[in-house]
Design a protein around this motif. Sequence first.
Motif, PDB file in Angstrom:
ATOM      1  N   ASN A  70       0.828  -1.215   0.000  1.00 59.22           N
ATOM      2  CA  ASN A  70       0.000   0.000   0.000  1.00 59.22           C
ATOM      3  C   ASN A  70       0.861   1.262   0.000  1.00 59.22           C
ATOM      4  O   ASN A  70       0.459   2.298  -0.544  1.00 59.22           O
ATOM      5  N   GLU A  71       2.049   1.175   0.594  1.00 63.95           N
ATOM      6  CA  GLU A  71       2.967   2.310   0.556  1.00 63.95           C
ATOM      7  C   GLU A  71       3.436   2.561  -0.880  1.00 63.95           C
ATOM      8  O   GLU A  71       3.580   3.711  -1.311  1.00 63.95           O
ATOM      9  N   GLN A  72       3.656   1.487  -1.625  1.00 61.55           N
ATOM     10  CA  GLN A  72       4.066   1.641  -3.022  1.00 61.55           C
ATOM     11  C   GLN A  72       2.915   2.137  -3.891  1.00 61.55           C
ATOM     12  O   GLN A  72       3.137   2.854  -4.871  1.00 61.55           O
ATOM     13  N   VAL A  73       1.679   1.766  -3.524  1.00 61.51           N
ATOM     14  CA  VAL A  73       0.517   2.273  -4.263  1.00 61.51           C
ATOM     15  C   VAL A  73       0.421   3.782  -4.127  1.00 61.51           C
ATOM     16  O   VAL A  73       0.236   4.495  -5.131  1.00 61.51           O
ATOM     17  N   VAL A  74       0.554   4.299  -2.917  1.00 59.66           N
ATOM     18  CA  VAL A  74       0.420   5.751  -2.742  1.00 59.66           C
ATOM     19  C   VAL A  74       1.585   6.483  -3.400  1.00 59.66           C
ATOM     20  O   VAL A  74       1.417   7.592  -3.928  1.00 59.66           O
ATOM     21  N   ARG A  75       2.756   5.849  -3.424  1.00 59.34           N
ATOM     22  CA  ARG A  75       3.890   6.455  -4.125  1.00 59.34           C
ATOM     23  C   ARG A  75       3.577   6.560  -5.621  1.00 59.34           C
ATOM     24  O   ARG A  75       3.902   7.564  -6.267  1.00 59.34           O
ATOM     25  N   MET A  76       2.934   5.528  -6.159  1.00 60.26           N
ATOM     26  CA  MET A  76       2.518   5.543  -7.562  1.00 60.26           C
ATOM     27  C   MET A  76       1.512   6.662  -7.817  1.00 60.26           C
ATOM     28  O   MET A  76       1.625   7.403  -8.803  1.00 60.26           O
ATOM     29  N   LEU A  77       0.525   6.805  -6.933  1.00 60.68           N
ATOM     30  CA  LEU A  77      -0.473   7.856  -7.105  1.00 60.68           C
ATOM     31  C   LEU A  77       0.163   9.239  -7.066  1.00 60.68           C
ATOM     32  O   LEU A  77      -0.219  10.140  -7.828  1.00 60.68           O
ATOM     33  N   MET A  78       1.145   9.426  -6.183  1.00 66.36           N
ATOM     34  CA  MET A  78       1.822  10.718  -6.103  1.00 66.36           C
ATOM     35  C   MET A  78       2.600  11.009  -7.380  1.00 66.36           C
ATOM     36  O   MET A  78       2.691  12.153  -7.824  1.00 66.36           O
ATOM     37  N   GLU A  79       3.173   9.968  -7.986  1.00 66.32           N
ATOM     38  CA  GLU A  79       3.913  10.148  -9.236  1.00 66.32           C
ATOM     39  C   GLU A  79       2.973  10.496 -10.385  1.00 66.32           C
ATOM     40  O   GLU A  79       3.295  11.323 -11.245  1.00 66.32           O
ATOM     41  N   ILE A  80       1.801   9.878 -10.411  1.00 66.16           N
ATOM     42  CA  ILE A  80       0.815  10.154 -11.476  1.00 66.16           C
ATOM     43  C   ILE A  80       0.286  11.575 -11.350  1.00 66.16           C
ATOM     44  O   ILE A  80       0.136  12.291 -12.341  1.00 66.16           O
ATOM     45  N   GLU A  81      -0.045  11.958 -10.127  1.00 69.98           N
ATOM     46  CA  GLU A  81      -0.412  13.332  -9.740  1.00 69.98           C
ATOM     47  C   GLU A  81      -1.775  13.793 -10.229  1.00 69.98           C
ATOM     48  O   GLU A  81      -2.563  14.353  -9.471  1.00 69.98           O
ATOM     49  N   GLU A  82      -2.095  13.598 -11.514  1.00 69.68           N
ATOM     50  CA  GLU A  82      -3.369  14.054 -12.058  1.00 69.68           C
ATOM     51  C   GLU A  82      -4.108  12.893 -12.725  1.00 69.68           C
ATOM     52  O   GLU A  82      -3.491  11.987 -13.292  1.00 69.68           O
ATOM     53  N   VAL A  83      -5.450  12.958 -12.689  1.00 69.29           N
ATOM     54  CA  VAL A  83      -6.280  11.863 -13.201  1.00 69.29           C
ATOM     55  C   VAL A  83      -5.970  11.542 -14.659  1.00 69.29           C
ATOM     56  O   VAL A  83      -5.876  10.369 -15.050  1.00 69.29           O
ATOM     57  N   ASP A  84      -5.756  12.568 -15.481  1.00 71.09           N
ATOM     58  CA  ASP A  84      -5.515  12.348 -16.913  1.00 71.09           C
ATOM     59  C   ASP A  84      -4.196  11.617 -17.181  1.00 71.09           C
ATOM     60  O   ASP A  84      -3.991  11.093 -18.283  1.00 71.09           O
ATOM     61  N   ASN A  85      -3.315  11.619 -16.198  1.00 66.07           N
ATOM     62  CA  ASN A  85      -2.020  10.955 -16.382  1.00 66.07           C
ATOM     63  C   ASN A  85      -2.075   9.461 -16.047  1.00 66.07           C
ATOM     64  O   ASN A  85      -1.108   8.728 -16.296  1.00 66.07           O
ATOM     65  N   ALA A  86      -3.197   9.010 -15.473  1.00 67.58           N
ATOM     66  CA  ALA A  86      -3.253   7.657 -14.914  1.00 67.58           C
ATOM     67  C   ALA A  86      -3.039   6.568 -15.963  1.00 67.58           C
ATOM     68  O   ALA A  86      -2.186   5.691 -15.796  1.00 67.58           O
ATOM     69  N   ILE A  87      -3.804   6.602 -17.045  1.00 68.74           N
ATOM     70  CA  ILE A  87      -3.723   5.525 -18.037  1.00 68.74           C
ATOM     71  C   ILE A  87      -2.379   5.535 -18.770  1.00 68.74           C
ATOM     72  O   ILE A  87      -1.754   4.472 -18.921  1.00 68.74           O
ATOM     73  N   PRO A  88      -1.876   6.704 -19.229  1.00 68.95           N
ATOM     74  CA  PRO A  88      -0.540   6.704 -19.842  1.00 68.95           C
ATOM     75  C   PRO A  88       0.534   6.152 -18.902  1.00 68.95           C
ATOM     76  O   PRO A  88       1.439   5.431 -19.346  1.00 68.95           O
ATOM     77  N   TYR A  89       0.427   6.470 -17.630  1.00 69.56           N
ATOM     78  CA  TYR A  89       1.405   5.983 -16.648  1.00 69.56           C
ATOM     79  C   TYR A  89       1.358   4.456 -16.561  1.00 69.56           C
ATOM     80  O   TYR A  89       2.401   3.789 -16.597  1.00 69.56           O
ATOM     81  N   VAL A  90       0.158   3.907 -16.468  1.00 75.19           N
ATOM     82  CA  VAL A  90       0.007   2.458 -16.349  1.00 75.19           C
ATOM     83  C   VAL A  90       0.453   1.765 -17.637  1.00 75.19           C
ATOM     84  O   VAL A  90       1.120   0.725 -17.600  1.00 75.19           O
ATOM     85  N   LYS A  91       0.093   2.330 -18.787  1.00 76.38           N
ATOM     86  CA  LYS A  91       0.523   1.753 -20.063  1.00 76.38           C
ATOM     87  C   LYS A  91       2.042   1.694 -20.151  1.00 76.38           C
ATOM     88  O   LYS A  91       2.616   0.706 -20.639  1.00 76.38           O
ATOM     89  N   ASN A  92       2.694   2.726 -19.676  1.00 78.83           N
ATOM     90  CA  ASN A  92       4.152   2.767 -19.688  1.00 78.83           C
ATOM     91  C   ASN A  92       4.739   1.692 -18.769  1.00 78.83           C
ATOM     92  O   ASN A  92       5.729   1.029 -19.108  1.00 78.83           O
ATOM     93  N   LYS A  93       4.105   1.517 -17.611  1.00 79.42           N
ATOM     94  CA  LYS A  93       4.543   0.467 -16.684  1.00 79.42           C
ATOM     95  C   LYS A  93       4.456  -0.909 -17.343  1.00 79.42           C
ATOM     96  O   LYS A  93       5.386  -1.717 -17.263  1.00 79.42           O
ATOM     97  N   ILE A  94       3.327  -1.152 -17.986  1.00 83.08           N
ATOM     98  CA  ILE A  94       3.110  -2.449 -18.624  1.00 83.08           C
ATOM     99  C   ILE A  94       4.101  -2.655 -19.768  1.00 83.08           C
ATOM    100  O   ILE A  94       4.671  -3.742 -19.929  1.00 83.08           O
ATOM    101  N   ALA A  95       4.321  -1.600 -20.563  1.00 82.71           N
ATOM    102  CA  ALA A  95       5.263  -1.692 -21.698  1.00 82.71           C
ATOM    103  C   ALA A  95       6.669  -2.021 -21.226  1.00 82.71           C
ATOM    104  O   ALA A  95       7.420  -2.729 -21.911  1.00 82.71           O
ATOM    105  N   ASN A  96       7.025  -1.524 -20.047  1.00 75.73           N
ATOM    106  CA  ASN A  96       8.362  -1.773 -19.494  1.00 75.73           C
ATOM    107  C   ASN A  96       8.405  -3.012 -18.604  1.00 75.73           C
ATOM    108  O   ASN A  96       9.397  -3.238 -17.908  1.00 75.73           O
ATOM    109  N   LYS A  97       7.293  -3.785 -18.645  1.00 79.41           N
ATOM    110  CA  LYS A  97       7.182  -5.018 -17.844  1.00 79.41           C
ATOM    111  C   LYS A  97       7.402  -4.767 -16.349  1.00 79.41           C
ATOM    112  O   LYS A  97       8.022  -5.566 -15.648  1.00 79.41           O
ATOM    113  N   GLU A  98       6.878  -3.635 -15.876  1.00 78.95           N
ATOM    114  CA  GLU A  98       6.952  -3.288 -14.461  1.00 78.95           C
ATOM    115  C   GLU A  98       5.621  -3.594 -13.782  1.00 78.95           C
ATOM    116  O   GLU A  98       4.560  -3.502 -14.409  1.00 78.95           O
TER     117      GLU A  98
END
Length: 371
Positions: free
Chosen positions: A222-250
Amino acid sequence: MSASRGLEGVIVAESSITSIIDDQLTYVGYSIDDLAEHASFEEVVYLLWYKRLPTEIELKKFQAELLENMELSDQIIEHLKLFDPSTANPMAVLRSTISLLGLYDPEVDDMSEEANFRKAIRLQAKIATVITTLARLRQNKELIAPDPNLSYAGNFLRMLKGPDVEALEVEAFNKALVLHADHELNASTFTARVCVATLSDLYSGVTAAIGALKGPLHGGANEQVVRMLMEIEEVDNAIPYVKNKIANKEKVMGMGHRVYRTGDPRAKHLKEMSRKLTEITGQSKWYDMSVKIEEYMKKEKGLPANVDFYSASAYHCMGIDHDLFTPIFAMSRTSGWVAHMLEQYDNNRLIRPRAEFVGEVQQEYKPVEQR
């Protein structure tokens, strides 16, 4: 004999504490949905330890015993003052302090059932104060004593944040404690049982369990989840951020679960609490962002949210420091650890598995000058 990686699918114990059957979670036969909606954390602790719900008189006595044992000795407080707040990992502090509590408990090595239940009360009571004391000390704030009129959840938030705690915060925090209280033979619970199967004491078992929970693949999620949310920062950034994670196999934290296939039954309760808390605090973007991520991961990867995912935004909106999320998990899970350790004592056998040897064989020793 072939090895099962991570002991997946291997039954190593019989237990009457928690069941996970067809993606349904129960504590001593009670649905987690029923308990999350109606039970106090104190009732759940009693249920896990005694295998039944308390009567009204028993519950009041139990609550009073927890309250009476929350105070820390001067030695423990002085110990907590020694840590550098800028570098000390709160889970490492918690692990060390629980071990130290055992050093000062005169009953630590008394293995009678009566003494073990008394130690269990002390552990469950004091772990809350250890966490809040550490938090207050590192902020140079005055320590706050527990209030006899408040619940365990209410007292924790009061000792952590001060007297201005909203009723919804207490409700949400109580639910979170109930939902995290036990979860069958997870890594930390198994560690606790292995430890006390040697007939070591409860403090050693909880210390060992905290060590296992400290890892990011277990309690740190859960600590890593909130760190992820802080990095995304804005709602519109959420899907691009996740797509990038998946593309990098993270790994996208807070998604999926080793045990559940159709979804974690605990997640929906914290999802609703996250919605309410983010709304009343004017921070709805964290909930909206989380929903977008969950919907995308379910659609693209078939991975629904687990209990860690929405607890992150809920705790954040309560103003709880992010590095306290995992210690709070440990505070709740102490109830389950203790239940499992008591059960282990009742029908003990030393836990000693085997390993499949895959190294070199028939090697010949040579003197050092010939190597």
